[in-house]
Motif scaffolding. Structure first.
Motif, short mmCIF file in Angstrom:
data_model
loop_
_atom_site.label_atom_id
_atom_site.label_comp_id
_atom_site.label_asym_id
_atom_site.label_seq_id
_atom_site.Cartn_x
_atom_site.Cartn_y
_atom_site.Cartn_z
N ALA A 151 0.83 -1.21 0.00
CA ALA A 151 0.00 0.00 0.00
C ALA A 151 0.87 1.26 0.00
CB ALA A 151 -0.91 -0.01 1.22
N ALA A 152 1.95 1.24 0.78
CA ALA A 152 2.82 2.41 0.88
C ALA A 152 3.55 2.68 -0.43
CB ALA A 152 3.83 2.21 2.01
N ASN A 153 3.97 1.61 -1.12
CA ASN A 153 4.63 1.80 -2.41
C ASN A 153 3.74 2.55 -3.38
OD1 ASN A 153 7.07 0.60 -1.80
ND2 ASN A 153 6.40 -1.44 -2.39
N LYS A 154 2.46 2.25 -3.33
CA LYS A 154 1.52 2.94 -4.22
C LYS A 154 1.23 4.35 -3.73
CE LYS A 154 -2.97 2.40 -6.47
NZ LYS A 154 -4.18 1.56 -6.60
N ARG A 155 1.05 4.50 -2.41
CA ARG A 155 0.66 5.79 -1.84
C ARG A 155 1.77 6.83 -1.96
NH1 ARG A 155 -2.76 6.61 2.48
NH2 ARG A 155 -3.89 4.87 1.57
N PHE A 156 3.00 6.43 -1.75
CA PHE A 156 4.09 7.40 -1.63
C PHE A 156 4.94 7.55 -2.89
CE2 PHE A 156 3.76 5.94 2.98
CZ PHE A 156 2.88 6.96 3.31
N THR A 157 4.48 6.98 -4.00
CA THR A 157 5.15 7.21 -5.28
C THR A 157 4.20 7.95 -6.22
OG1 THR A 157 4.41 5.03 -6.08
CG2 THR A 157 6.63 5.16 -5.15
N THR A 158 4.76 8.55 -7.25
CA THR A 158 3.94 9.20 -8.27
C THR A 158 3.65 8.18 -9.37
OG1 THR A 158 5.87 9.93 -9.53
CG2 THR A 158 5.07 11.41 -7.80
N LYS A 159 2.77 8.53 -10.29
CA LYS A 159 2.47 7.62 -11.39
C LYS A 159 3.73 7.32 -12.21
CE LYS A 159 -2.43 8.75 -12.03
NZ LYS A 159 -3.45 9.29 -12.97
N ARG A 160 4.57 8.33 -12.36
CA ARG A 160 5.79 8.16 -13.16
C ARG A 160 6.82 7.29 -12.46
NH1 ARG A 160 9.79 11.47 -15.82
NH2 ARG A 160 10.21 12.49 -13.85
N SER A 161 6.86 7.37 -11.11
CA SER A 161 7.90 6.66 -10.36
C SER A 161 7.42 5.33 -9.78
CB SER A 161 8.41 7.54 -9.21
OG SER A 161 7.39 7.76 -8.25
N ARG A 162 6.15 4.99 -10.01
CA ARG A 162 5.58 3.80 -9.35
C ARG A 162 6.28 2.51 -9.74
NH1 ARG A 162 -0.07 5.06 -8.94
NH2 ARG A 162 0.91 6.42 -7.37
N SER A 163 6.55 2.34 -11.02
CA SER A 163 7.19 1.12 -11.48
C SER A 163 8.58 0.96 -10.86
CB SER A 163 7.31 1.12 -13.01
OG SER A 163 7.98 -0.02 -13.47
N ALA A 164 9.36 2.05 -10.87
CA ALA A 164 10.69 2.01 -10.25
C ALA A 164 10.57 1.78 -8.75
CB ALA A 164 11.43 3.31 -10.53
N GLY A 165 9.52 2.34 -8.14
CA GLY A 165 9.31 2.17 -6.70
C GLY A 165 9.10 0.73 -6.31
N PHE A 166 8.28 0.02 -7.06
CA PHE A 166 8.04 -1.40 -6.78
C PHE A 166 9.28 -2.24 -7.09
CE2 PHE A 166 3.58 -0.28 -6.52
CZ PHE A 166 3.08 -1.20 -5.61
N THR A 167 10.02 -1.87 -8.13
CA THR A 167 11.25 -2.60 -8.46
C THR A 167 12.26 -2.48 -7.33
OG1 THR A 167 10.92 -2.21 -10.83
CG2 THR A 167 13.14 -2.79 -10.12
N LEU A 168 12.41 -1.26 -6.79
CA LEU A 168 13.35 -1.05 -5.69
C LEU A 168 12.91 -1.82 -4.44
CD1 LEU A 168 15.98 0.50 -5.21
CD2 LEU A 168 14.64 2.30 -4.14
N TRP A 169 11.60 -1.91 -4.23
CA TRP A 169 11.08 -2.69 -3.10
C TRP A 169 11.56 -4.15 -3.21
CZ3 TRP A 169 5.72 -5.26 -3.37
CH2 TRP A 169 5.47 -5.97 -2.19
N TYR A 170 11.43 -4.75 -4.39
CA TYR A 170 11.88 -6.14 -4.58
C TYR A 170 13.41 -6.23 -4.45
CZ TYR A 170 7.26 -7.65 -6.14
OH TYR A 170 5.93 -7.96 -6.20
#
Length: 220
Positions: A151-170
């Motif tokens: 939920a936080a990965n989605k909430r605290f990233t922008t639409k442009r950075s969301r993909s990179a945000g989830f990748t960094l999480w993994y």
């Protein structure tokens, strides 16, 4: 001499690596809360994989369970975590990201302390039952914290950075898994400490993760 094909392959590979890491530059758009969550993710994954690595050994060597029963207890823990994922999303939505994160971390810290104390105190009655119960009750908190990360990965990233945000999480998750192996070796082989001290380490890293959450995860 190196052929043109070899040079081209080498250049293409280098470019691919550079482009891969350059893609993370978009994460500059994310809020401080995102980075707080990722630090908690790194610490939590280090703890989780270390505990998972040592749990069966701890149950058999320190508490006297047979290998079969130790395996059953660990399987119950992991299965219960998966099952609790079915309702943890609803609870996280109700509590909110920050409160859910704090509840999960505090619950996990307390249960790890229980396991460490019982594991280090041979005179405690029904030690095996207490530890098995503590591992089971860790499951809902483990499920909750995984839901919080998503939920936080989605909430605290922008639409442009969301993909990179989830990748960094993994990526952080995998780094945590690697650090877990080193931490188990340090406690057991280098420091020659009891298996129970893996849970002591888990409580300590949990407290550190709690401090990170309190400092960096300020807003929803």
């Amino acid at each position: 001499a190196m052929s043109d094909t070899t040079v081209k392959k080498h250049t293409t590979f280098s470019q691919a690596i550079v482009e891969y890491f350059a893609g993370f530059a978009v994460l500059r758009e994310t809020r401080a809360e995102y980075w707080g969550i990722q630090l908690v993710n790194l610490l939590d994954c280090t703890i989780y994989f270390a505990l998972l690595t040592i749990a069966a050994v701890f149950l058999s060597e320190d508490l006297g369970f047979s290998d079969t029963h130790a395996g059953y207890i660990v399987t119950l823990f992991t299965s219960a975590t998966t099952l609790f994922l079915m309702i943890s999303g609803m609870i996280t939505d109700w509590l909110g990201i920050k409160r859910s994160l704090l509840v999960a971390l505090v619950g996990l810290i307390l249960l790890r302390v229980v396991v460490a104390v019982v594991g280090l105190t041979p005179d405690v009655p029904m030690r095996g039952t207490i530890v098995a119960g503590a591992l089971f009750f860790m499951a809902p908190f483990m499920a909750m914290i995984q839901t919080v990360f998503q939920a936080a990965n989605k909430r605290f990233t922008t639409k442009r950075s969301r993909s990179a945000g989830f990748t960094l999480w993994y990526l952080f998750m995998n780094i945590g898994a690697t650090l877990a192996g080193f931490s188990v070796d340090i406690v057991r082989l280098n420091l020659k400490l009891s298996n129970a001290h893996i849970f002591t380490m888990g409580a300590g890293l949990g407290i550190l993760a709690l401090l990170v959450a309190l400092i960096l995860v300020r807003n929803e």
